[in-house]
Design an enzyme around this catalytic site. Structure first.
Site, PDB file in Angstrom:
ATOM      1  N   SER A   1       0.295   4.199   5.543  1.00 56.05           N
ATOM      2  CA  SER A   1      -0.699   3.361   4.880  1.00 56.05           C
ATOM      3  C   SER A   1      -2.006   3.333   5.655  1.00 56.05           C
ATOM      4  O   SER A   1      -3.082   3.123   5.080  1.00 56.05           O
ATOM      5  CB  SER A   1      -0.162   1.933   4.727  1.00 56.05           C
ATOM      6  OG  SER A   1       1.019   1.919   3.951  1.00 56.05           O
TER       7      SER A   1
ATOM      8  N   TYR B   1       0.858  -1.194   0.000  1.00 55.24           N
ATOM      9  CA  TYR B   1       0.000   0.000   0.000  1.00 55.24           C
ATOM     10  C   TYR B   1       0.889   1.237   0.000  1.00 55.24           C
ATOM     11  O   TYR B   1       0.837   2.076   0.894  1.00 55.24           O
ATOM     12  CB  TYR B   1      -0.993   0.008   1.156  1.00 55.24           C
ATOM     13  CG  TYR B   1      -2.286   0.711   0.784  1.00 55.24           C
ATOM     14  CD1 TYR B   1      -3.201   0.098  -0.068  1.00 55.24           C
ATOM     15  CD2 TYR B   1      -2.562   1.987   1.236  1.00 55.24           C
ATOM     16  CE1 TYR B   1      -4.366   0.729  -0.434  1.00 55.24           C
ATOM     17  CE2 TYR B   1      -3.728   2.644   0.864  1.00 55.24           C
ATOM     18  CZ  TYR B   1      -4.622   2.005   0.016  1.00 55.24           C
ATOM     19  OH  TYR B   1      -5.773   2.642  -0.370  1.00 55.24           O
ATOM     20  N   LEU B   2       1.720   1.299  -1.028  1.00 61.99           N
ATOM     21  CA  LEU B   2       2.798   2.280  -1.084  1.00 61.99           C
ATOM     22  C   LEU B   2       2.270   3.709  -1.172  1.00 61.99           C
ATOM     23  O   LEU B   2       1.228   3.976  -1.771  1.00 61.99           O
ATOM     24  CB  LEU B   2       3.691   2.004  -2.292  1.00 61.99           C
ATOM     25  CG  LEU B   2       4.320   0.608  -2.388  1.00 61.99           C
ATOM     26  CD1 LEU B   2       5.283   0.551  -3.565  1.00 61.99           C
ATOM     27  CD2 LEU B   2       5.018   0.199  -1.103  1.00 61.99           C
TER      28      LEU B   2
ATOM     29  N   GLY C   1      12.153   4.226   6.719  1.00 59.05           N
ATOM     30  CA  GLY C   1      11.656   5.556   7.053  1.00 59.05           C
ATOM     31  C   GLY C   1      11.708   5.809   8.545  1.00 59.05           C
ATOM     32  O   GLY C   1      11.406   4.930   9.363  1.00 59.05           O
TER      33      GLY C   1
ATOM     34  N   HIS D   1       7.216   5.651   0.865  1.00 57.89           N
ATOM     35  CA  HIS D   1       7.877   4.512   0.236  1.00 57.89           C
ATOM     36  C   HIS D   1       8.583   4.927  -1.051  1.00 57.89           C
ATOM     37  O   HIS D   1       9.695   4.465  -1.348  1.00 57.89           O
ATOM     38  CB  HIS D   1       6.854   3.417  -0.083  1.00 57.89           C
ATOM     39  CG  HIS D   1       6.167   2.860   1.114  1.00 57.89           C
ATOM     40  ND1 HIS D   1       4.834   3.095   1.377  1.00 57.89           N
ATOM     41  CD2 HIS D   1       6.612   2.073   2.134  1.00 57.89           C
ATOM     42  CE1 HIS D   1       4.484   2.466   2.485  1.00 57.89           C
ATOM     43  NE2 HIS D   1       5.544   1.850   2.971  1.00 57.89           N
TER      44      HIS D   1
END
Length: 291
Positions: A188, A32-33, A149, A37
Protein backbone atom coordinates in the site's frame (compact mmCIF):
# COMPACT_ATOMS: atom_id res chain seq x y z
CA UNK A 1 -21.38 -8.66 0.27
CA UNK A 2 -22.38 -6.90 3.49
CA UNK A 3 -20.52 -4.03 5.10
CA UNK A 4 -20.64 -4.00 8.90
CA UNK A 5 -19.33 -1.31 11.24
CA UNK A 6 -20.03 -2.64 14.74
CA UNK A 7 -18.77 -5.63 16.69
CA UNK A 8 -22.28 -6.56 17.80
CA UNK A 9 -23.61 -6.66 14.24
CA UNK A 10 -20.66 -8.71 12.97
CA UNK A 11 -21.11 -11.27 15.72
CA UNK A 12 -24.84 -11.49 15.02
CA UNK A 13 -24.09 -12.17 11.35
CA UNK A 14 -21.46 -14.82 12.06
CA UNK A 15 -23.16 -16.74 14.88
CA UNK A 16 -25.83 -18.48 12.75
CA UNK A 17 -23.30 -19.32 10.07
CA UNK A 18 -21.01 -20.85 12.68
CA UNK A 19 -23.92 -22.83 14.16
CA UNK A 20 -24.58 -24.25 10.69
CA UNK A 21 -21.05 -25.66 10.74
CA UNK A 22 -19.73 -23.28 8.11
CA UNK A 23 -16.01 -22.49 8.26
CA UNK A 24 -14.92 -18.87 8.55
CA UNK A 25 -11.89 -17.49 6.74
CA UNK A 26 -10.59 -14.11 7.84
CA UNK A 27 -8.35 -11.56 6.09
CA UNK A 28 -7.37 -8.65 8.37
CA UNK A 29 -6.11 -5.56 6.51
CA UNK A 30 -5.51 -1.85 6.88
CA UNK A 31 -7.20 -1.20 3.57
CA UNK A 32 -5.94 0.39 0.37
CA UNK A 33 -6.19 -3.08 -1.10
CA UNK A 34 -3.91 -4.34 -3.88
CA UNK A 35 -3.25 -7.63 -5.65
CA UNK A 36 -1.58 -9.05 -2.56
CA UNK A 37 -4.76 -8.57 -0.54
CA UNK A 38 -6.84 -9.93 -3.42
CA UNK A 39 -4.73 -13.10 -3.40
CA UNK A 40 -5.43 -13.54 0.33
CA UNK A 41 -9.17 -13.18 -0.25
CA UNK A 42 -9.09 -15.62 -3.13
CA UNK A 43 -7.20 -18.15 -0.99
CA UNK A 44 -9.78 -17.70 1.76
CA UNK A 45 -12.58 -18.14 -0.78
CA UNK A 46 -11.06 -21.46 -1.86
CA UNK A 47 -10.74 -22.82 1.67
CA UNK A 48 -13.59 -21.31 3.68
CA UNK A 49 -17.38 -21.21 3.51
CA UNK A 50 -17.60 -17.63 4.78
CA UNK A 51 -14.99 -14.98 3.98
CA UNK A 52 -14.59 -12.00 6.30
CA UNK A 53 -12.38 -9.03 5.45
CA UNK A 54 -11.57 -6.34 7.99
CA UNK A 55 -10.40 -2.85 7.05
CA UNK A 56 -8.98 -0.94 9.99
CA UNK A 57 -6.01 1.42 10.05
CA UNK A 58 -4.75 0.54 13.52
CA UNK A 59 -3.28 3.56 15.32
CA UNK A 60 -1.48 1.39 17.87
CA UNK A 61 1.04 0.09 15.35
CA UNK A 62 2.19 3.52 14.17
CA UNK A 63 4.96 5.34 15.99
CA UNK A 64 4.80 9.09 16.75
CA UNK A 65 6.86 9.95 13.63
CA UNK A 66 5.13 7.46 11.32
CA UNK A 67 2.45 7.85 8.70
CA UNK A 68 -0.90 7.07 10.42
CA UNK A 69 -2.57 10.30 9.30
CA UNK A 70 -1.33 10.00 5.72
CA UNK A 71 -1.70 6.24 5.37
CA UNK A 72 -3.59 5.79 2.06
CA UNK A 73 -7.31 5.21 2.34
CA UNK A 74 -9.91 4.55 -0.37
CA UNK A 75 -12.89 2.73 1.11
CA UNK A 76 -15.06 2.58 -2.01
CA UNK A 77 -12.23 1.15 -4.08
CA UNK A 78 -11.48 -1.36 -1.31
CA UNK A 79 -15.10 -2.51 -1.20
CA UNK A 80 -15.19 -3.01 -4.97
CA UNK A 81 -12.02 -5.15 -4.83
CA UNK A 82 -13.35 -7.13 -1.87
CA UNK A 83 -16.65 -7.82 -3.61
CA UNK A 84 -14.91 -8.96 -6.80
CA UNK A 85 -12.59 -11.25 -4.82
CA UNK A 86 -15.44 -13.01 -3.06
CA UNK A 87 -15.69 -11.46 0.40
CA UNK A 88 -19.01 -12.12 2.16
CA UNK A 89 -18.66 -9.68 5.05
CA UNK A 90 -16.50 -6.57 5.39
CA UNK A 91 -15.86 -5.33 8.91
CA UNK A 92 -15.19 -1.59 8.77
CA UNK A 93 -15.00 -0.37 12.38
CA UNK A 94 -14.07 3.08 13.65
CA UNK A 95 -11.23 3.66 16.08
CA UNK A 96 -13.85 4.30 18.79
CA UNK A 97 -15.51 0.96 18.04
CA UNK A 98 -12.24 -0.96 18.34
CA UNK A 99 -10.80 1.08 21.22
CA UNK A 100 -13.60 2.59 23.35
CA UNK A 101 -10.83 3.64 25.73
CA UNK A 102 -7.96 5.07 23.71
CA UNK A 103 -5.23 4.28 24.31
CA UNK A 104 -6.56 0.88 25.40
CA UNK A 105 -6.13 -0.18 29.00
CA UNK A 106 -5.14 -3.72 27.98
CA UNK A 107 -2.58 -4.59 25.32
CA UNK A 108 -0.84 -7.77 24.14
CA UNK A 109 2.95 -8.13 24.11
CA UNK A 110 4.76 -11.00 22.38
CA UNK A 111 8.21 -11.66 23.85
CA UNK A 112 11.29 -13.45 22.60
CA UNK A 113 13.72 -13.13 19.70
CA UNK A 114 10.94 -12.51 17.18
CA UNK A 115 10.19 -9.13 18.78
CA UNK A 116 13.78 -8.22 19.62
CA UNK A 117 15.26 -7.44 16.18
CA UNK A 118 14.51 -5.94 12.75
CA UNK A 119 11.19 -4.07 12.76
CA UNK A 120 10.91 -4.44 16.53
CA UNK A 121 14.02 -2.27 16.88
CA UNK A 122 13.24 0.11 14.04
CA UNK A 123 9.61 0.60 15.12
CA UNK A 124 9.37 0.36 18.94
CA UNK A 125 5.93 -0.73 20.08
CA UNK A 126 4.84 -1.71 16.57
CA UNK A 127 4.34 -5.40 17.31
CA UNK A 128 2.47 -4.66 20.54
CA UNK A 129 0.01 -2.77 18.37
CA UNK A 130 -0.17 -5.61 15.85
CA UNK A 131 -0.65 -8.29 18.52
CA UNK A 132 -3.29 -6.25 20.33
CA UNK A 133 -5.45 -5.52 17.30
CA UNK A 134 -5.13 -9.02 15.83
CA UNK A 135 -6.01 -10.53 19.21
CA UNK A 136 -9.13 -8.36 19.37
CA UNK A 137 -10.10 -9.22 15.80
CA UNK A 138 -9.65 -12.95 16.42
CA UNK A 139 -11.93 -12.72 19.46
CA UNK A 140 -14.52 -10.74 17.49
CA UNK A 141 -14.52 -12.87 14.32
CA UNK A 142 -13.55 -16.26 15.81
CA UNK A 143 -12.24 -17.49 12.46
CA UNK A 144 -11.21 -21.02 11.61
CA UNK A 145 -8.51 -19.72 9.26
CA UNK A 146 -6.69 -16.38 9.06
CA UNK A 147 -4.66 -15.36 6.01
CA UNK A 148 -1.51 -13.22 6.08
CA UNK A 149 0.98 -12.24 3.38
CA UNK A 150 4.58 -13.29 3.79
CA UNK A 151 5.88 -9.88 2.72
CA UNK A 152 5.40 -9.12 6.42
CA UNK A 153 7.13 -12.33 7.51
CA UNK A 154 8.12 -11.03 10.94
CA UNK A 155 4.51 -10.03 11.56
CA UNK A 156 3.39 -13.52 10.57
CA UNK A 157 5.89 -15.05 12.99
CA UNK A 158 4.71 -12.76 15.80
CA UNK A 159 1.08 -13.67 15.20
CA UNK A 160 1.83 -17.39 15.01
CA UNK A 161 3.69 -17.22 18.32
CA UNK A 162 0.80 -15.34 19.91
CA UNK A 163 -1.68 -17.91 18.61
CA UNK A 164 0.42 -20.77 19.94
CA UNK A 165 1.17 -19.18 23.31
CA UNK A 166 -2.41 -18.03 23.99
CA UNK A 167 -4.19 -21.09 22.50
CA UNK A 168 -6.28 -19.29 19.90
CA UNK A 169 -8.46 -21.70 17.96
CA UNK A 170 -7.41 -20.45 14.54
CA UNK A 171 -5.10 -21.78 11.85
CA UNK A 172 -2.72 -19.17 10.47
CA UNK A 173 -2.30 -19.51 6.69
CA UNK A 174 0.81 -17.71 5.34
CA UNK A 175 0.51 -16.74 1.68
CA UNK A 176 3.24 -15.88 -0.85
CA UNK A 177 4.30 -12.31 -1.53
CA UNK A 178 2.69 -10.87 -4.67
CA UNK A 179 5.05 -8.81 -6.83
CA UNK A 180 5.00 -6.34 -9.68
CA UNK A 181 6.39 -7.53 -13.01
CA UNK A 182 9.81 -6.05 -12.18
CA UNK A 183 9.91 -7.80 -8.80
CA UNK A 184 8.87 -5.02 -6.41
CA UNK A 185 6.66 -6.41 -3.66
CA UNK A 186 3.08 -5.11 -3.74
CA UNK A 187 2.51 -2.67 -0.88
CA UNK A 188 0.00 0.00 0.00
CA UNK A 189 2.96 2.33 0.59
CA UNK A 190 4.19 2.05 -3.01
CA UNK A 191 1.78 4.85 -3.89
CA UNK A 192 4.07 7.26 -2.02
CA UNK A 193 7.06 6.62 -4.30
CA UNK A 194 8.06 9.17 -6.89
CA UNK A 195 8.81 7.87 -10.39
CA UNK A 196 12.54 7.92 -9.67
CA UNK A 197 12.13 6.24 -6.28
CA UNK A 198 9.87 3.61 -7.82
CA UNK A 199 12.46 2.83 -10.50
CA UNK A 200 15.21 2.42 -7.92
CA UNK A 201 13.12 0.34 -5.50
CA UNK A 202 13.66 -2.75 -7.64
CA UNK A 203 17.07 -3.12 -5.94
CA UNK A 204 15.26 -4.81 -3.03
CA UNK A 205 14.05 -7.82 -5.01
CA UNK A 206 17.34 -7.87 -6.93
CA UNK A 207 19.27 -8.06 -3.65
CA UNK A 208 17.10 -10.94 -2.49
CA UNK A 209 17.78 -12.83 -5.70
CA UNK A 210 21.51 -12.24 -5.18
CA UNK A 211 21.16 -13.73 -1.70
CA UNK A 212 19.44 -16.80 -3.11
CA UNK A 213 22.18 -17.24 -5.73
CA UNK A 214 24.91 -16.73 -3.12
CA UNK A 215 23.48 -19.55 -1.01
CA UNK A 216 22.79 -21.83 -3.96
CA UNK A 217 26.35 -21.46 -5.24
CA UNK A 218 28.03 -21.99 -1.87
CA UNK A 219 29.40 -25.44 -1.10
CA UNK A 220 30.11 -24.78 2.57
CA UNK A 221 28.29 -23.10 5.44
CA UNK A 222 27.19 -19.55 4.63
CA UNK A 223 29.09 -16.67 6.20
CA UNK A 224 26.26 -14.39 7.28
CA UNK A 225 28.43 -11.27 7.46
CA UNK A 226 29.51 -11.81 3.85
CA UNK A 227 25.92 -12.40 2.77
CA UNK A 228 24.75 -9.20 4.44
CA UNK A 229 27.60 -7.22 2.89
CA UNK A 230 26.68 -8.54 -0.54
CA UNK A 231 23.03 -7.50 -0.35
CA UNK A 232 23.77 -4.14 1.30
CA UNK A 233 26.32 -3.30 -1.38
CA UNK A 234 23.78 -3.97 -4.11
CA UNK A 235 21.08 -1.89 -2.42
CA UNK A 236 23.52 1.03 -2.18
CA UNK A 237 23.85 1.07 -5.97
CA UNK A 238 20.50 2.90 -5.86
CA UNK A 239 21.43 6.52 -4.97
CA UNK A 240 18.12 7.19 -3.19
CA UNK A 241 18.19 4.04 -1.04
CA UNK A 242 18.80 4.45 2.70
CA UNK A 243 19.13 1.09 4.45
CA UNK A 244 17.31 0.63 7.75
CA UNK A 245 18.39 -3.01 7.96
CA UNK A 246 19.61 -5.79 5.70
CA UNK A 247 19.74 -8.91 7.83
CA UNK A 248 19.80 -12.69 7.65
CA UNK A 249 18.47 -14.64 10.64
CA UNK A 250 16.81 -17.97 11.34
CA UNK A 251 13.19 -18.50 10.45
CA UNK A 252 10.73 -18.67 12.13
CA UNK A 253 12.77 -18.09 15.28
CA UNK A 254 14.38 -14.81 14.12
CA UNK A 255 17.59 -15.63 15.95
CA UNK A 256 20.88 -14.04 14.81
CA UNK A 257 23.56 -16.44 13.54
CA UNK A 258 27.14 -16.01 12.35
CA UNK A 259 26.92 -18.85 9.83
CA UNK A 260 24.17 -21.00 8.38
CA UNK A 261 24.09 -24.34 6.65
CA UNK A 262 21.22 -25.63 4.51
CA UNK A 263 21.71 -28.89 6.38
CA UNK A 264 20.95 -27.17 9.69
CA UNK A 265 17.80 -27.18 11.74
CA UNK A 266 16.21 -23.90 10.65
CA UNK A 267 15.35 -22.04 7.50
CA UNK A 268 17.02 -18.69 6.85
CA UNK A 269 15.21 -15.42 6.17
CA UNK A 270 16.92 -12.53 4.43
CA UNK A 271 14.97 -9.43 5.44
CA UNK A 272 15.25 -5.85 4.21
CA UNK A 273 13.90 -2.46 5.24
CA UNK A 274 14.95 0.44 3.03
CA UNK A 275 13.78 4.03 2.75
CA UNK A 276 13.32 5.84 -0.54
CA UNK A 277 12.66 9.42 0.43
CA UNK A 278 9.99 9.32 3.14
CA UNK A 279 8.74 5.87 2.11
CA UNK A 280 9.97 2.82 4.00
CA UNK A 281 9.68 -0.49 2.14
CA UNK A 282 10.22 -4.00 3.48
CA UNK A 283 10.82 -7.26 1.66
CA UNK A 284 12.25 -10.68 2.38
CA UNK A 285 13.01 -14.12 1.03
CA UNK A 286 13.07 -17.38 2.94
CA UNK A 287 15.81 -19.84 2.06
CA UNK A 288 14.73 -23.31 3.17
CA UNK A 289 17.00 -25.85 4.73
CA UNK A 290 17.37 -29.17 2.98
CA UNK A 291 14.89 -31.74 4.22
Amino acid sequence: MEVIQTIQELRSQLSPRREQGRTIGFVPTMGYLHEGHRSLLERAREQSDVVVLSIFVNPLQFGPTEDFSRYPRDTQRDLAIADAAGADLVFLPSVAEMYPTHPPRTTVTVNGPVTSILDAVSRPGHFDGVATVVSKLFHIVEPDFAYFGMKDAQQVAVIRQMVDDLNFRVTIVPCPTVREEDGLAKSSRNVYLSAEERAQAVVLSQALRLAQDYVNNSKDAIDIAGLKQLIASHIRTAPLAVIDYAEAVTFPGFEPVDSWSPNGGSDLIVALAVKFGATRLIDNTIIPRKV
